[in-house]
Design a protein around this motif. Structure first.
Motif, PDB file in Angstrom:
ATOM      1  N   ASP B 394     -88.976  -6.715 -24.937  1.00 48.76           N
ATOM      2  CA  ASP B 394     -89.642  -5.692 -25.437  1.00 48.76           C
ATOM      3  C   ASP B 394     -88.331  -4.898 -26.881  1.00 48.76           C
ATOM      4  OD1 ASP B 394     -91.879  -5.663 -24.213  1.00 48.76           O
ATOM      5  OD2 ASP B 394     -90.506  -5.020 -22.502  1.00 48.76           O
ATOM      6  N   ARG B 395     -87.310  -5.031 -26.198  1.00 50.13           N
ATOM      7  CA  ARG B 395     -86.271  -4.266 -27.355  1.00 50.13           C
ATOM      8  C   ARG B 395     -84.803  -4.719 -27.186  1.00 50.13           C
ATOM      9  NH1 ARG B 395     -86.051   1.969 -27.074  1.00 50.13           N
ATOM     10  NH2 ARG B 395     -88.252   2.370 -27.536  1.00 50.13           N
ATOM     11  N   SER B 396     -83.728  -5.199 -28.394  1.00 49.20           N
ATOM     12  CA  SER B 396     -82.717  -6.001 -27.809  1.00 49.20           C
ATOM     13  C   SER B 396     -81.985  -4.643 -28.839  1.00 49.20           C
ATOM     14  CB  SER B 396     -82.748  -7.112 -29.054  1.00 49.20           C
ATOM     15  OG  SER B 396     -83.219  -6.952 -29.756  1.00 49.20           O
ATOM     16  N   TYR B 397     -80.440  -4.412 -28.661  1.00 54.78           N
ATOM     17  CA  TYR B 397     -79.523  -4.126 -28.740  1.00 54.78           C
ATOM     18  C   TYR B 397     -78.004  -4.989 -28.889  1.00 54.78           C
ATOM     19  CZ  TYR B 397     -82.249   0.221 -27.809  1.00 54.78           C
ATOM     20  OH  TYR B 397     -83.651   0.993 -27.647  1.00 54.78           O
ATOM     21  N   MET B 398     -77.927  -4.940 -29.547  1.00 50.19           N
ATOM     22  CA  MET B 398     -76.445  -5.321 -30.245  1.00 50.19           C
ATOM     23  C   MET B 398     -75.388  -4.836 -30.760  1.00 50.19           C
ATOM     24  SD  MET B 398     -76.321  -8.695 -32.919  1.00 50.19           S
ATOM     25  CE  MET B 398     -74.981  -9.167 -33.165  1.00 50.19           C
ATOM     26  N   MET B 399     -74.123  -4.861 -29.332  1.00 46.27           N
ATOM     27  CA  MET B 399     -72.574  -4.056 -30.216  1.00 46.27           C
ATOM     28  C   MET B 399     -72.258  -4.676 -31.748  1.00 46.27           C
ATOM     29  SD  MET B 399     -70.550  -4.310 -27.376  1.00 46.27           S
ATOM     30  CE  MET B 399     -70.966  -3.369 -25.408  1.00 46.27           C
ATOM     31  N   GLU B 400     -71.845  -3.524 -32.855  1.00 49.32           N
ATOM     32  CA  GLU B 400     -71.391  -3.519 -33.806  1.00 49.32           C
ATOM     33  C   GLU B 400     -70.067  -2.940 -33.758  1.00 49.32           C
ATOM     34  OE1 GLU B 400     -72.939  -0.723 -35.760  1.00 49.32           O
ATOM     35  OE2 GLU B 400     -72.052  -1.819 -38.322  1.00 49.32           O
ATOM     36  N   ASP B 401     -68.798  -4.434 -34.776  1.00 48.03           N
ATOM     37  CA  ASP B 401     -67.988  -3.747 -34.770  1.00 48.03           C
ATOM     38  C   ASP B 401     -67.176  -4.293 -33.563  1.00 48.03           C
ATOM     39  OD1 ASP B 401     -68.514  -3.684 -37.510  1.00 48.03           O
ATOM     40  OD2 ASP B 401     -68.123  -1.291 -37.479  1.00 48.03           O
ATOM     41  N   GLU B 402     -66.189  -3.503 -33.354  1.00 49.78           N
ATOM     42  CA  GLU B 402     -64.733  -4.475 -32.118  1.00 49.78           C
ATOM     43  C   GLU B 402     -65.185  -2.774 -31.700  1.00 49.78           C
ATOM     44  OE1 GLU B 402     -60.599  -4.971 -33.216  1.00 49.78           O
ATOM     45  OE2 GLU B 402     -61.436  -7.221 -34.201  1.00 49.78           O
ATOM     46  N   PHE B 403     -64.925  -2.717 -30.230  1.00 49.38           N
ATOM     47  CA  PHE B 403     -64.782  -1.911 -29.286  1.00 49.38           C
ATOM     48  C   PHE B 403     -63.593  -1.829 -28.667  1.00 49.38           C
ATOM     49  CE2 PHE B 403     -69.659  -0.987 -27.763  1.00 49.38           C
ATOM     50  CZ  PHE B 403     -69.663  -1.230 -28.890  1.00 49.38           C
ATOM     51  N   GLU B 404     -62.852  -0.595 -28.368  1.00 45.90           N
ATOM     52  CA  GLU B 404     -61.657  -0.264 -28.220  1.00 45.90           C
ATOM     53  C   GLU B 404     -61.313  -0.531 -26.673  1.00 45.90           C
ATOM     54  OE1 GLU B 404     -60.514   4.176 -29.338  1.00 45.90           O
ATOM     55  OE2 GLU B 404     -59.445   3.926 -27.423  1.00 45.90           O
ATOM     56  N   GLY B 405     -60.273  -1.812 -26.935  1.00 44.56           N
ATOM     57  CA  GLY B 405     -59.968  -2.019 -25.253  1.00 44.56           C
ATOM     58  C   GLY B 405     -61.073  -2.926 -25.100  1.00 44.56           C
ATOM     59  N   ASP B 406     -61.263  -3.584 -26.010  1.00 48.03           N
ATOM     60  CA  ASP B 406     -61.947  -4.837 -25.849  1.00 48.03           C
ATOM     61  C   ASP B 406     -62.066  -6.279 -26.231  1.00 48.03           C
ATOM     62  OD1 ASP B 406     -64.738  -6.910 -25.193  1.00 48.03           O
ATOM     63  OD2 ASP B 406     -65.642  -5.117 -25.252  1.00 48.03           O
ATOM     64  N   ASN B 407     -61.315  -6.903 -25.734  1.00 43.97           N
ATOM     65  CA  ASN B 407     -60.926  -8.282 -26.880  1.00 43.97           C
ATOM     66  C   ASN B 407     -62.187  -9.589 -26.556  1.00 43.97           C
ATOM     67  OD1 ASN B 407     -60.121  -9.111 -24.232  1.00 43.97           O
ATOM     68  ND2 ASN B 407     -57.814  -8.233 -24.316  1.00 43.97           N
ATOM     69  N   ARG B 408     -63.140  -9.183 -26.160  1.00 41.61           N
ATOM     70  CA  ARG B 408     -63.921 -10.652 -26.405  1.00 41.61           C
ATOM     71  C   ARG B 408     -64.569 -10.984 -27.952  1.00 41.61           C
ATOM     72  NH1 ARG B 408     -68.368  -7.670 -22.292  1.00 41.61           N
ATOM     73  NH2 ARG B 408     -68.356  -6.574 -23.611  1.00 41.61           N
ATOM     74  N   PRO B 409     -65.201 -12.131 -27.793  1.00 40.45           N
ATOM     75  CA  PRO B 409     -64.946 -12.533 -28.601  1.00 40.45           C
ATOM     76  C   PRO B 409     -66.531 -11.091 -29.811  1.00 40.45           C
ATOM     77  CG  PRO B 409     -64.999 -14.680 -27.901  1.00 40.45           C
ATOM     78  CD  PRO B 409     -64.855 -13.119 -26.853  1.00 40.45           C
ATOM     79  N   ILE B 410     -66.183 -11.291 -31.057  1.00 42.16           N
ATOM     80  CA  ILE B 410     -67.227 -10.320 -31.329  1.00 42.16           C
ATOM     81  C   ILE B 410     -69.307 -10.528 -31.119  1.00 42.16           C
ATOM     82  CG2 ILE B 410     -67.210 -10.779 -34.010  1.00 42.16           C
ATOM     83  CD1 ILE B 410     -66.435  -7.096 -33.819  1.00 42.16           C
ATOM     84  N   ALA B 411     -69.236  -9.511 -30.888  1.00 42.57           N
ATOM     85  CA  ALA B 411     -70.923  -9.745 -30.710  1.00 42.57           C
ATOM     86  C   ALA B 411     -71.687 -10.810 -31.402  1.00 42.57           C
ATOM     87  CB  ALA B 411     -71.680  -8.855 -30.278  1.00 42.57           C
ATOM     88  N   ALA B 412     -72.089 -11.778 -31.330  1.00 47.12           N
ATOM     89  CA  ALA B 412     -72.667 -12.835 -32.712  1.00 47.12           C
ATOM     90  C   ALA B 412     -73.857 -13.197 -31.777  1.00 47.12           C
ATOM     91  CB  ALA B 412     -72.090 -13.703 -33.341  1.00 47.12           C
ATOM     92  N   ILE B 413     -74.969 -13.803 -33.050  1.00 49.63           N
ATOM     93  CA  ILE B 413     -76.385 -14.529 -32.640  1.00 49.63           C
ATOM     94  C   ILE B 413     -76.039 -15.411 -33.460  1.00 49.63           C
ATOM     95  CG2 ILE B 413     -78.634 -14.009 -32.412  1.00 49.63           C
ATOM     96  CD1 ILE B 413     -78.711 -11.339 -32.748  1.00 49.63           C
ATOM     97  N   THR B 414     -76.609 -16.916 -32.814  1.00 41.45           N
ATOM     98  CA  THR B 414     -76.464 -17.973 -33.277  1.00 41.45           C
ATOM     99  C   THR B 414     -77.871 -18.702 -33.565  1.00 41.45           C
ATOM    100  OG1 THR B 414     -74.500 -18.223 -33.040  1.00 41.45           O
ATOM    101  CG2 THR B 414     -75.485 -20.593 -34.228  1.00 41.45           C
ATOM    102  N   LEU B 415     -78.596 -19.298 -34.486  1.00 42.99           N
ATOM    103  CA  LEU B 415     -79.854 -20.694 -33.981  1.00 42.99           C
ATOM    104  C   LEU B 415     -79.400 -20.902 -34.255  1.00 42.99           C
ATOM    105  CD1 LEU B 415     -81.853 -17.736 -36.819  1.00 42.99           C
ATOM    106  CD2 LEU B 415     -81.972 -16.903 -34.005  1.00 42.99           C
ATOM    107  N   SER B 416     -80.551 -21.727 -34.071  1.00 38.33           N
ATOM    108  CA  SER B 416     -80.695 -23.915 -33.671  1.00 38.33           C
ATOM    109  C   SER B 416     -81.807 -24.481 -33.656  1.00 38.33           C
ATOM    110  CB  SER B 416     -79.531 -24.285 -32.413  1.00 38.33           C
ATOM    111  OG  SER B 416     -80.717 -23.898 -31.339  1.00 38.33           O
TER     112      SER B 416
END
Ligand SMILES: [Fe+2]
Ligand SMILES: [Fe+2]
Lengths: 483, 552
Positions: B394-416
Motif C-alpha cells: 500500500d505504501r513504500s518509504y525509502m531512505m534518503e542520503d547517508e544515515f549516521e553510523g550506517d555503512n550499508r550501501p545507499i538505498a536504491a531501486i533497480t528496474l529490470s
C-alpha cells in the motif's frame, strides 16, 4: 545530564531542551531562523528595529527568576526555546488514556490532530504582531511602547516554541507547517491567518489594550487547556508560555484601566457628572466611558467567537484522545473521562435562550468559554472600582454572550447586550449605541499622537502606578534611534 | 478453530487425494476421508471439502508443476461412486468464524486460479471428468479446469445450489466463471443458479456448462482418449522433475518465523509482522544443469517457497498482525543476475516454472488483506522481481542520503525486464502500468532506465516510492505511520486497500477477488445466512432458513 534550569547559550538559540546535542532539530531550526528574522525585519518599522528597548528576556524556567531585563535591539532579541521542567511520572490527565504515562513522543494515531492544534495555536502568535505592527508610531509613552514591544517579542518567542514542537516531533510535515507559519500573514488576501479575528488590524491603542485583555485571554485559555495535554512536550511548552502571557493581559488590563482612570479624572476635575455628555468629555482629549464600553463589547464578543461551536466533536475528540484538557483539569474531581456527564449548553428554542444539558464530552468548548467569561470578569470588576473611586457613576459590563456573535448558536441573531432577542430593525436602530462606529474610531484615532519624552503620557491615558522592573517614572524605556 | 494451520504437506501425508501417473497423463482422484477434517465438529461427507482438503490440492498442483514436468494433462475425477464433489462442507462453514470463512474462500480461489492458469503458464491442462453429483464448490472445482466432461447417466448433474439451499453464493469463482469463462447467457445462468438439482445431459452442453457429455458406458474410454489427444497436441517443455523438500522453518516462542532466506519478526503489541527477504546466498547457476541440480535449493525458488509459506501462515494463523512490513537486504546486482538467468532461459521448464510461481506469489501478496508497507533501507535489494513488492504494497518509504553510523550501501531501486510484463497483476496489467494508469508515458520513461540504481530522490521523482526520508526523519516518520495505521479500523482498511490496489480494467480474476468475494463476505455477515435462523445454521435440519425480507 541536561541542566533544565540554566538555559544553555552554547548555540545560537537559548534553550533548555538540549538543542546543541539534538543535531537534527538544531539543523531544522537554524534553517528556519533566517526566514523568521526576515519576517521580523520587514514587519516592524526600521527606526524601531535600531532602537534600544528595555526588554525582559526569558533566560530560565526557574519560577523565582526566569527573566532578566536589559536594553536590546529587537532583531538581536534572543528568542529561546524553553519548556517548563518535566514533572516526574506525569500521567495523561484526561480522556480514554487517562492515567497512562504522558506521551514523550507523538502518538501516531493522534499525530494529525496534534499537529493541527499546534499549527492553529502557532498561527495566532505571529498574527498579533502583524496586527499591531504600526502601533509604535502612535505610542502614548515610551513606557507603553516598551510594553508593546515586549508583547511582540514574546509572541515571536511563542511562535518559536510552536515551531520547535513542529520541527522536533512532526518530521517533514512539521517543517513544512513551520514554513507556512511565516508564509501566512494577517490580513493577506493570498494567505491570511487561520482565524478570522487575527486578520483584523489593530488600529489604535485602546484596541491594543482591549485585544491584549480579551483576545490574549482567549490565548491563555487555549494554552491552559493545551498545558493539560497528555503529549508532554506540548504541555511543558504551554506551561512556560503562560508565565509570559500573564504580562500581556496585565498590559491590557492596566492599559484599559489607565484610560478609564484618565477619563474619570478629567470628568471630576471639570465637574462633568453625566458620563453620556460625550462631546463635552471628548473636548478634553479623553475617551468617554460609553465608547470604552463599546470597544469592550466588540473585543469581548470577537474573542468569544474564537472558542468555536458550543457543541463540537473536534473538541470532544481532542479531549477524549488526551490531547487537550479542560481549564485546570488537574483540579477537577470528576473521572476526567466524561463518559456519562452532562454540561449545560446554550441553545435557542422558540425564540428563547435556554441552557440545555448536552454530553459533557461534546461541550468542552462551551465549558472553556464559561471559564473564560469568569476569568474576564475579574478585570472588569477592577475597572469599575476605579470608576467608583473617582465618584463617577458608570459601570462597565460584559455583554451577554448572545450579543454580536458570528459563531455558534447565536450566530447572526439580533440579540442586544442584555441577551434580549430583538427584531433586526430594532437591532440595527440601536447598534451604534453598542458597537463602536466609524466616528468613534476616527475620534480615538485623532488622539493617537506619539509621546516620546521619558515620563510623559498622551492626554487620554494616565501614567502607570509602578514602572516596569520597578524603574522610576521618568525612566527611558526606549532609547529611540534617530536616523 | 484456533489451532495453527500448516500449509506444508506432501503425498505421504495426504488424506483426501490420490494421484496416479501415466507418462504425460496424471489422474487426480478426489477421495475425501470424511473423518479427517482439519477441525472438530463435522464430517466431510460426499467428497465435501474443508481447508485441509484444499491444502492438499494446492500441494498437488504445485508438485505437478515442479516434480512432474512430464505431465501435460491432469484428469480430475472422483474416487467415490455417485458423487464427484459436494462442495465446501456446510457444517464446517456453519461453525467457522467469519475470518476463517473469508480466508478459506480466498485460498480456495487462489488454488483454483493456479491450476486454471497451468495450461497457459506451462502447458499443463486440467480436465474435469464428472461422474455423479457435482454441486456448488464441486462444480467450481470443475469450472476451473480447462475442459469439462460430464457423464450422461441421467442422474449426474452439475449445479450451483448455494442460493436456494444455503443462502450464500457460489463464491469460489462460481458465479463469475459461468458467465465470464463459460460465457453462459446471463438469464440462463440465473435459472441455473436457482436450480437446486442442477443441469444434466445435453442441456448442460447447450447451456455451455460443460464441454461434452458422454454416454456413461463410454465415459472412461472417452476421457482417456481425450487426455491422450490433448497430451499429443501439447508442445510443453518437459524434463525430469525436481523434489520439493520440506522447508527449513523454525517458529519462535513469540511467533516469529525463521526460514533460510525469509525472516518474520513479530511485534504483537504493535500488531505488525516484519518480513525480511535476503538477497542471494549463492552464485548464479553456471548452467541449466546446475539450476536443475540445485533443485528446490536454488535461490529464487527457495525464496518464493519461503515467502509463500510465510504469507499463508500470517493470513491464517496471525489474524491480529494487521500490518506487514516488507524489507530486503542483499546485493541487488546479484539478485538481478539470478533473475536474468531465469528470464533468459524461459524455454527451460524449470526456469519457466520458477518465474510462473513468482507471478502467482506476487498476486497472492496483492490480495492479502493486511496493510502492507515496504521499507527501502540502505543495504536493500529491491530490484527486478523484488521491486514488484514496492507496488504490490500500500505504501513504500525509502531512505534518503547517508544515515549516521550506517555503512550499508545507499538505498536504491533497480528496474529490470521483469518489471515490464512478465509479472502481471490480476487485472492483466503490470504493477507499474497499474500504478501509472493516468500517465502511461511514465512507464515508458522508466523502461528506459532499466539497470540504473535509482536513489531516493530519483525514485521519489519518478513515482516509485511513496515518500523518502533522511536520517533526521526516518525513525519518527515510520513509527508514526505505523501507529496511525494501527489506530484505524481494520475493516475500513481492508476495504480501502482492496479498492485502491486494483485500478484499471476488470478481469475474471479481479471480479472474483473483488466483486464476488466482497458480496460473499457481506452475505456471510448477514443473519439470513449465518444468523441462528439463517440457512447455513439450519442446513440439514429439514427447516428452511427464515429470511428477513428487507432488501439492502
Ligand atoms: Fe502568545
Ligand atoms: Fe500573548
Amino acid at each position: 545530564m541536561l541542566d533544565l534550569i540554566n538555559v544553555s547559550y552554547d548555540t545560537q538559540i537559548p534553550n533548555n531542551v538540549g538543542l546543541s546535542s539534538d543535531k537534527r532539530v538544531l539543523k531544522a531550526l537554524e534553517k528556519w531562523h533566517p526566514g523568521y528574522i526576515n519576517w521580523w525585519s520587514d514587519l516592524i518599522p526600521q527606526n524601531f528595529q535600531q532602537s534600544l528597548v528595555y526588554l525582559r528576556t526569558a533566560v530560565s524556567v526557574d519560577p523565582k527568576g526566569w527573566a532578566k531585563f536589559d536594553y536590546v535591539k529587537m532583531p538581536e532579541y534572543r528568542w529561546g526555546i524553553l519548556l517548563a521542567p518535566e514533572v516526574e511520572d506525569r500521567r495523561i490527565p484526561c480522556g480514554e488514556h487517562a492515567g497512562q504515562p504522558a506521551w514523550q513522543e507523538v502518538p501516531g494515531e493522534y499525530r494529525n490532530m496534534l499537529k493541527r492544534l499546534i499549527v492553529i495555536q502557532g498561527d495566532t502568535e505571529p498574527a498579533s504582531v502583524e496586527q499591531q505592527r504600526f502601533l509604535a508610531l502612535s505610542a502614548p509613552s515610551l513606557y507603553d511602547m516598551r510594553n508593546l514591544f515586549q508583547v511582540n517579542v514574546e509572541e515571536g518567542r511563542h511562535l518559536w516554541a510552536m515551531v520547535y514542537l513542529l520541527q522536533k516531533y512532526f518530521g517533514k510535515d512539521g517543517r513544512e507547517e513551520a514554513d507556512d507559519l511565516l508564509r501566512r500573514s494577517s490580513g493577506s488576501e493570498e494567505a491570511p491567518r487561520m482565524l478570522g479575528a487575527f486578520n483584523e488590524e489593530t488600529p489604535d491603542w485602546l484596541s491594543f489594550f482591549m485585544f491584549t485583555y480579551f483576545t490574549d485571554r482567549d490565548g491563555k485559555m487555549q494554552l491552559e487547556s493545551l498545558a493539560q495535554s497528555g503529549f508532554d512536550p506540548l504541555s511543558r511548552t504551554c506551561r512556560f508560555m503562560l508565565t509570559e502571557e500573564a504580562h500581556h493581559m496585565f498590559v491590557g488590563e492596566t492599559g484599559v484601566g489607565r484610560t478609564i482612570e484618565r477619563t474619570c479624572q478629567i470628568m471630576t476635575e471639570n465637574g462633568i457628572t453625566d458620563p453620556y455628555d460625550i462631546d463635552k468629555i471628548r473636548a478634553f482629549g479623553v475617551i468617554d466611558l460609553p465608547t470604552i464600553q463599546k470597544k469592550l463589547n466588540l473585543h469581548y464578543t470577537l474573542s468569544l467567537d474564537l472558542f468555536g461551536q458550543e457543541v463540537s466533536t473536534n473538541a470532544a475528540n481532542a479531549f477524549n484522545a488526551g490531547i487537550k484538557g479542560r481549564y485546570m483539569e488537574h483540579r477537577l474531581t470528576d473521572d476526567h473521562m466524561l463518559k456519562n456527564d452532562t454540561y449545560p449548553v446554550w441553545d435557542f428554542e422558540d425564540g428563547k435562550l435556554v441552557r440545555k444539558d448536552a454530553p459533557a464530552l461534546t461541550a468542552i468548548n462551551m465549558r472553556l468559554r464559561d471559564d473564560y467569561t469568569r476569568d474576564a470578569a475579574g478585570g472588569v470588576g477592577r475597572w469599575n472600582k476605579l470608576i467608583a473611586k473617582s465618584g463617577v457613576e458608570f459601570e462597565m459590563k460584559l455583554p451577554h454572550e448572545s450579543f454580536h456573535r458570528q459563531i455558534g448558536v447565536f450566530a447572526g441573531k439580533p440579540f442586544d447586550p442584555a441577551g434580549n432577542l430583538l427584531s433586526q430593525d430594532e437591532y440595527d436602530a440601536k447598534a451604534t449605541e453598542w458597537l463602536p462606529t466609524k466616528a468613534d474610531g476616527d475620534f480615538i484615532q485623532s488622539l493617537m499622537t506619539p509621546v516620546s519624552e521619558p515620563g510623559k503620557y498622551a492626554s487620554w491615558i494616565s501614567p502607570p502606578k509602578v514602572g516596569i522592573d520597578n524603574k522610576p517614572g521618568d525612566f527611558e524605556y526606549v532609547k529611540l534611534y534617530m536616523a | 478453530m484456533t489451532k495453527s494451520i500448516d500449509f506444508q504437506t506432501d503425498p505421504s501425508q495426504y488424506h483426501h487425494w490420490r494421484v496416479s501417473y501415466d507418462g504425460p497423463i496424471a489422474t487426480l482422484f478426489m477421495d475425501v476421508d470424511e473423518n479427517a477434517g482439519l477441525f472438530e465438529g463435522y464430517q466431510l461427507k460426499l467428497n465435501s471439502y474443508d481447508l485441509g482438503v484444499d491444502i492438499e490440492l494446492a500441494d498437488i498442483v504445485q508438485r505437478m508443476r515442479f516434480e512432474h514436468p512430464e505431465v501435460k494433462v491432469v484428469v480430475m475425477t472422483s474416487g467415490k461412486d455417485k458423487v464427484f464433489c459436494a462442495g465446501a462442507n456446510i457444517r464446517m462453514l456453519g461453525g467457522a468464524s467469519h475470518a476463517h470463512k473469508v480466508n478459506f474462500c480466498k485460498f480456495t480461489n487462489e488454488t483454483r486460479n493456479t491450476y486454471e492458469a497451468a495450461e497457459a503458464d506451462s502447458g499443463q491442462k486440467y480436465i474435469a471428468a464428472i461422474k455423479g453429483a457435482c454441486a456448488g464448490g464441486g462444480y467450481e472445482l470443475a469450472l476451473a479446469c480447462n475442459h469439462i466432461m460430464l457423464t450422461d447417466d441421467s442422474s449426474s448433474a452439475v449445479s450451483l445450489p448455494e442460493v436456494p439451499l444455503l443462502a450464500v453464493l457460489p463464491g469460489t469463482g462460481g458465479l463469475t466463471r459461468v458467465t465470464d469463462k463459460r460465457k453462459m447467457r446471463r438469464d440462463l445462468a440465473d435459472v441455473f443458479c436457482s436450480l437446486e438439482e442442477g443441469v444434466k445431459g445435453k442441456r448442460a452442453v447447450k447451456w455451455r456448462l460443460v464441454d461434452e457429455v458422454i454416454a456413461n458406458s463410454k465415459f472412461d474410454a472417452v476421457v482417456a482418449e481425450r487426455a491422450r489427444e490433448f497430451a499429443t497436441a501439447s508442445d510443453k517443455a518437459t524434463g525430469t522433475g525436481i523434489a520439493l523438500t520440506p522447508l527449513s522453518k523454525t517458529i519462535g516462542a513469540d511467533g516469529s518465523l525463521q526460514y533460510s532466506l525469509v525472516e518474520v519478526a513479530v511485534d504483537r503489541k504493535a500488531g505488525k509482522a516484519t518480513l525480511t527477504l535476503s538477497g542471494p546466498d549463492s552464485e548464479v547457476p553456471a548452467s541449466l544443469e546446475a539450476l536443475h541440480a540445485q533443485g528446490d535449493q536454488g535461490y529464487l525458488l527457495r525464496l518464493a517457497r519461503e515467502l509463500d509459506d510465510a504469507i499463508l501462515h500470517l493470513r491464517f494463523n496471525e489474524m491480529e498482525l494487521g500490518l506487514l512490513v516488507f524489507r530486503t537486504q542483499g546485493d541487488p546486482q546479484a539478485f538481478l543476475a539470478h533473475e536474468a538467468f531465469l528470464m533468459d532461459n524461459r524455454s527451460d521448464w524449470l526456469a519457466n516454472e520458477i518465474l510462473a510461481y513468482w507471478k502467482r506469489l506476487l498476486k497472492r501478496i496483492d490480495v492479502t488483506s493486511r496493510s502492507m508497507v515496504a521499507l527501502v533501507e540502505h543495504g536493500s535489494c529491491f530490484a527486478g522481481i523484488l521491486a514488484e513488492l514496492l507496488w504490490s504494497v500500500d505504501r513504500s518509504y525509502m531512505m534518503e542520503d547517508e544515515f549516521e553510523g550506517d555503512n550499508r550501501p545507499i538505498a536504491a531501486i533497480t528496474l529490470s525486464d521483469a518489471n515490464f510484463g512478465a509479472f502481471p497483476m490480476g487485472n492483466a496489467l503490470t504493477r507499474l502500468q497499474t500504478r501509472f494508469l493516468g500517465e502511461p508515458e511514465a512507464v515508458d520513461a522508466l523502461a528506459e532506465r532499466r539497470g540504473e540504481a535509482l536513489e531516493a530522490e530519483e525514485a521519489e521523482e519518478s513515482g516509485l516510492v511513496t515518500e523518502i526520508f533522511d536520517d533526521i526523519d526516518w525513525d519518527d516518520e515510520i513509527r508514526i505511520f505505523m501507529e496511525e495505521r494501527a489506530s484505524f479500523s481494520p475493516d475500513a482498511l481492508t476495504g480501502m486497500e482492496a479498492n485502491l490496489r486494483f485500478a484499471g480494467p476488470e478481469t475474471m480474476e479481479t471480479r472474483i477477488f473483488g466483486r464476488l468475494t466482497a458480496w460473499q463476505n457481506w452475505i456471510f455477515n448477514r443473519p439470513n445466512a449465518t444468523g441462528p435462523d439463517g440457512a447455513l445454521q439450519r442446513y440439514g435440519s429439514g427447516v428452511r432458513g427464515d429470511y428477513a425480507q428487507e432488501r439492502v
